[in-house]
Design a protein around this motif. Sequence first.
Motif, short mmCIF file in Angstrom:
data_model
loop_
_atom_site.label_atom_id
_atom_site.label_comp_id
_atom_site.label_asym_id
_atom_site.label_seq_id
_atom_site.Cartn_x
_atom_site.Cartn_y
_atom_site.Cartn_z
N GLY A 205 21.91 3.75 -11.13
CA GLY A 205 22.54 3.89 -12.44
C GLY A 205 22.01 5.03 -13.27
O GLY A 205 22.30 5.13 -14.46
N SER A 206 21.25 5.92 -12.65
CA SER A 206 20.73 7.08 -13.39
C SER A 206 21.40 8.34 -12.86
O SER A 206 22.18 8.29 -11.92
CB SER A 206 19.22 7.20 -13.19
N GLY B 197 14.63 9.35 -16.21
CA GLY B 197 15.09 8.21 -16.98
C GLY B 197 16.43 8.39 -17.68
O GLY B 197 16.79 7.56 -18.51
N GLN B 198 17.21 9.42 -17.34
CA GLN B 198 18.50 9.56 -18.02
C GLN B 198 19.53 8.67 -17.35
O GLN B 198 19.77 8.73 -16.16
CB GLN B 198 18.96 11.02 -18.00
N SER B 199 20.15 7.84 -18.17
CA SER B 199 21.11 6.86 -17.67
C SER B 199 22.47 7.53 -17.48
O SER B 199 22.83 8.43 -18.21
CB SER B 199 21.21 5.75 -18.71
N ARG B 200 23.25 7.06 -16.51
CA ARG B 200 24.57 7.63 -16.26
C ARG B 200 25.54 7.28 -17.35
O ARG B 200 25.40 6.26 -18.02
CB ARG B 200 25.14 7.02 -14.98
N ARG B 201 26.61 8.08 -17.43
CA ARG B 201 27.73 7.80 -18.33
C ARG B 201 27.27 7.66 -19.76
O ARG B 201 27.86 6.92 -20.54
CB ARG B 201 28.45 6.53 -17.90
N ALA B 202 26.19 8.33 -20.10
CA ALA B 202 25.66 8.20 -21.45
C ALA B 202 25.35 9.58 -22.00
O ALA B 202 24.52 10.29 -21.45
CB ALA B 202 24.39 7.35 -21.43
#
Lengths: 294, 226, 631
Positions: C462-463, C528-533
């Motif tokens: 999910g990242s 730590g960068q989350s997807r779709r964000a």
Amino acid sequence: MAGQPSAASPPAESTSHGLRVVLAWLILSAVATPLVAIYVGPLIPPGNASTQATEQVFDNTWMLAVITPVICFLVVFFAYALLSFRAAPGGVVDGPPLRNDSRVQVLWMIATGLIVLFLAGFGTYELLQNGAGGGQGPDPIAVPSGQKLQVQVIGQQWQFTYRYPSLGGLESNQLVLPAHTYIELNVTSLDAVHSFWAYELGVKADANPGVNNVAYVQTKDPTTFHVRCAELCGLWHPYMFNNGRVVDTSQFQKWATQQEHLYASIKPFMDKSESDGGAPYSKTYFPQPDRRAG
Amino acid sequence: MRVGVKLLLVAVAVMAAGVVIGFYVSNLTTLAGSPTYSVPVHNVDGHKVVNLELQTVAAVGPKLSPNPDWVSYLIKDQSGQWKRETVWDLPAHATVHVTIYNFDGASGLRNPYLARPQGMVGNRIMVDGKPTDAIDPNDASHTFAVPALGLILAIPGVADDAKNPCGYAPCAMSNAHRTIKFTFHTTTPGHFRWQCFVPCAAGWVYGFGGPMQTIGYMDGFLNVKA
Amino acid sequence: MSETAVAGPRTPWWRRPIGFNLLTGIVLGIAGWYVGWFGAHAISAESLEYFGDTDYNELSVYLAYLGGVIGFLVGLGFLNYPIARLRGYPPSLREKETHGWTRYFGLCTDHKVVGIQYLWGIGLFFFIGGLNAMLIRTEQLSPHSQSFPMGTYLTLVGMHGTMMMGMMTSGILGPFANYFVPIMIGARRMAFPRIEALTFWILMAAGGVLTTTIFFGGFPTGWTGYAPLQTQANPGMDNYILFFALVGVSMTLLGLNMIATILTMRAPGLTWTRLPIFVWGVLSTAVLMVLAAPVLIAVLAMGALDRTAQTSFFNAAAGGSNYLYQNLFWVFGHPEVYILALPGFAIVLELLPVFSRKPLWGYRLAVAGLLGVSLLSWFVWQHHLFVSGINGDLRPFYMLSTELISIPTGFTFLCGMMTLWRGRIRYSVPMLFCLAWFFNFLIGGLSGVFLSDVPSDVTTHGSFFSMAHFHYTIMGGLVFTFFAAIYYWVPKMTGWELHEGLAKIHFWTMFIFFNSTFAPLLAAGFLGQSRRAPVYTGNLKFLNDWVSISAYLLGISMLIFLFNLVWSLAFVKKPAEANPWASRSIEFQLPSPVPVHNFDRIPVFSSDPYGYGEGPAPSYVVPAGAPAGRD
């Protein structure tokens, strides 16, 4: 070597090509692998804030160390092949009709098979110790021994709240954990699918409605950590974060007392049964209303 | 086909593509958004003070929205008009006095914990003039929450049998309503999103569709500026 | 032959567009849309306000678009033949194959025309998806939401992913398999020419359905459409559901057609061990398409029922489960990504012998690799669900199966590498793209190894690491080979050369900026960068800005390609030689462009097309007196 026009090549030349590649690869791997394992490995996130995070870094370092020779081989091979086997300028000339060599095939299959099986086995070993911080569902199989502090993480659109059954079902919008403690996180959701990701602690567990997803983490020294949602859950998914703290035990007690004060006024409503609109502590919830009244 | 004609066709195609892309992008930047409202700042004894007057309505009406049956927050501007704008500019390090008039009925909170007001001064709100530190979650009609500031409160609803309920917005004080007041402080500059937590949207399952997921209705931003 | 008015020199210009063609299709499509819309309103008796329906008349969205698609297909003329047959007319296989440039804008049963239609159609939607990607990167320039409202951003992300996944699954099979598989097997047509045309037009109709989702509020779920969120979304979600259902139908039919053609229409002498490796790749992909796409259609049907008929397949509170959606989706979703990747393997293995001047090394191993990936792709799907709370016993198994799938993938690498070994390598543009494939797919594959390891996956699921992984394998794998195939085969398909200097500029800019865009995202994910964000911690701003600028430059490289295409094919028009690459493959022994009936006489095959260095004899022979061949 590079750029020389070649006719049909005698076997001796092919051996020397192969030998050169193997030699170059051995030297490069011998140099690169320890450098990567020692210097790059420890830099890999998520860091050392929890036992699980440290395990992940260890796992990643090993994988990187195993993969480095593979990369080295491919780099050496391609660099050598693309430079040495260029076509000579002029007309199009065919190369030698080499269609197969079963020794190479067998060697490749064995090598790739061994690497893959090792990585799978190593990963499984790491995983089965204590779950490596990942959500294991309602019936976890990798359960660490000893006392565990239960903390429930409730995901809802679009905020995480936390409940502490050991503090009387106290709910809070802050995640505070005592240091040097094993925590059992029970992650669930009230509506859509969210995912609780405590980055520095190396924990990720999806929050599913009606399901209790258990993950284990052992905190170390006091620190702060980022919590964010890792599963797209609607409009404010990107803003669904709050940050957590690991504090030492006395501070945790102080915080708990302060939260209990705050919680006291809403507690009578929470303790009512679900049909009365309350929400006593439970591993899963099926909250009403399911749709807007009217 | 002659070269000149081909060039013309290509040029026309490129311009047409440019126009279509331009429309597409400019539409997207405004679709499902909200204009920004700069809340006027007063200076009181060297502190910055801001007054926010909001109302929550059960149906926003065709004049204010292409979705007339959606619930919404409205803000009162300086001329006394109610606007459907949910992105507000606020000053940093200021005191914000908020008054919310709720004209909508109760539908209940999914997570009853969110009925405990917190994050504002005194951790309590005034409901119809009486200070309260917990609303009955079944009575909750909407919430106003700024999670990044730790600000949460639930807004109780108008009774089902109340006289003179409001129809389409904007609602007048003569309609049945509840009055909520509280004060909070802004600190550092930043963009803080706010939302409602009561599933008050239309649509099946969880009631979180429609206005609950559209900026300009039950969601917005606090742009705290230095 | 054709039931429509044939354009001749005496037909006035205003009468020519009348008939069953794209224009009629669009007109009837719009009419069908309104019939569906008003019909649904009549059934459920809601108000007639177009966008003010607050109670979300989902049925009207579905019936409207279904009506539109049916009207579109009727207008194109797909019902003509069935109706003619019902009325007793004799069977015929050919429609409008010699009608000039207008045959590209309607139903044409010439597989070569369908191939070219696919190339332009998929190209169009590829660029639309690419535009969405540029907008996504614009939003990512700042650590908080600034360019687009949040809901719109999520729709952009969803549209980009959905458009690409839906369109690029047919990215190589559509244009190149349709055009070249019959030629490579010595046939004059596909097994089902009209179904072939149908798959193309269904895909185009589907593209129209997806691009209009913004008028219905878009959809907030991303391309995966996860269940409880899907059920509560705006009517724009229905566009997504219908789009993917139509794509699923198109994929199933395309795969069926390929399998039937390859199995039954090979020319004499073309045994399985003499089949070009490209055809093997198409076959292994087609099998996956036929088996996986129906699962997608099923799960979408359940989603549509949840949204309209208020069933509770995926609603936990009413006894359903969101796991049902996730598992069904990924049972389709994982074979889907191999549907995307396998044609890339096939193209690389097909082109490498031509440009290394050596036979394909390890032919049987390469076939085993393709079929092995195809088979194993069914056993790995739960690696998308490692931390979602699946039973802990499953995770070691799926970790093993996912790691194992890298073994048949490795066979492709080995065969490619050994084909290069001791060859006489020419660095033509198609070869450059194939070599880039090795680089990109290596990074993609190795990042996949990290993702398949559960402890590592806990942080990277999910990242952006996961996102960079699949962009490396799909864009670095499939899209690079898509361009390789274009530069390799477009001279044969059109008869015109593409400018080589511009092509090389396109390659190098694309390669450099592609890597410059996605390599930092591997790091961003681990950080730590989350997807779709579009919201991330401040320390990642520099990385994101770098990536966004690289992405813009990548977009410009695509424009260079587009310029080359238009410039070379419409203005310069330098005739291409029949065999510019000195290939031994059969399609290059034919004139450019390939004539309508492909071969004067059906060839007889005597070897595979990889006999470089083995003498001048061709792999096929046209014996004198051989029958001209049945249609």
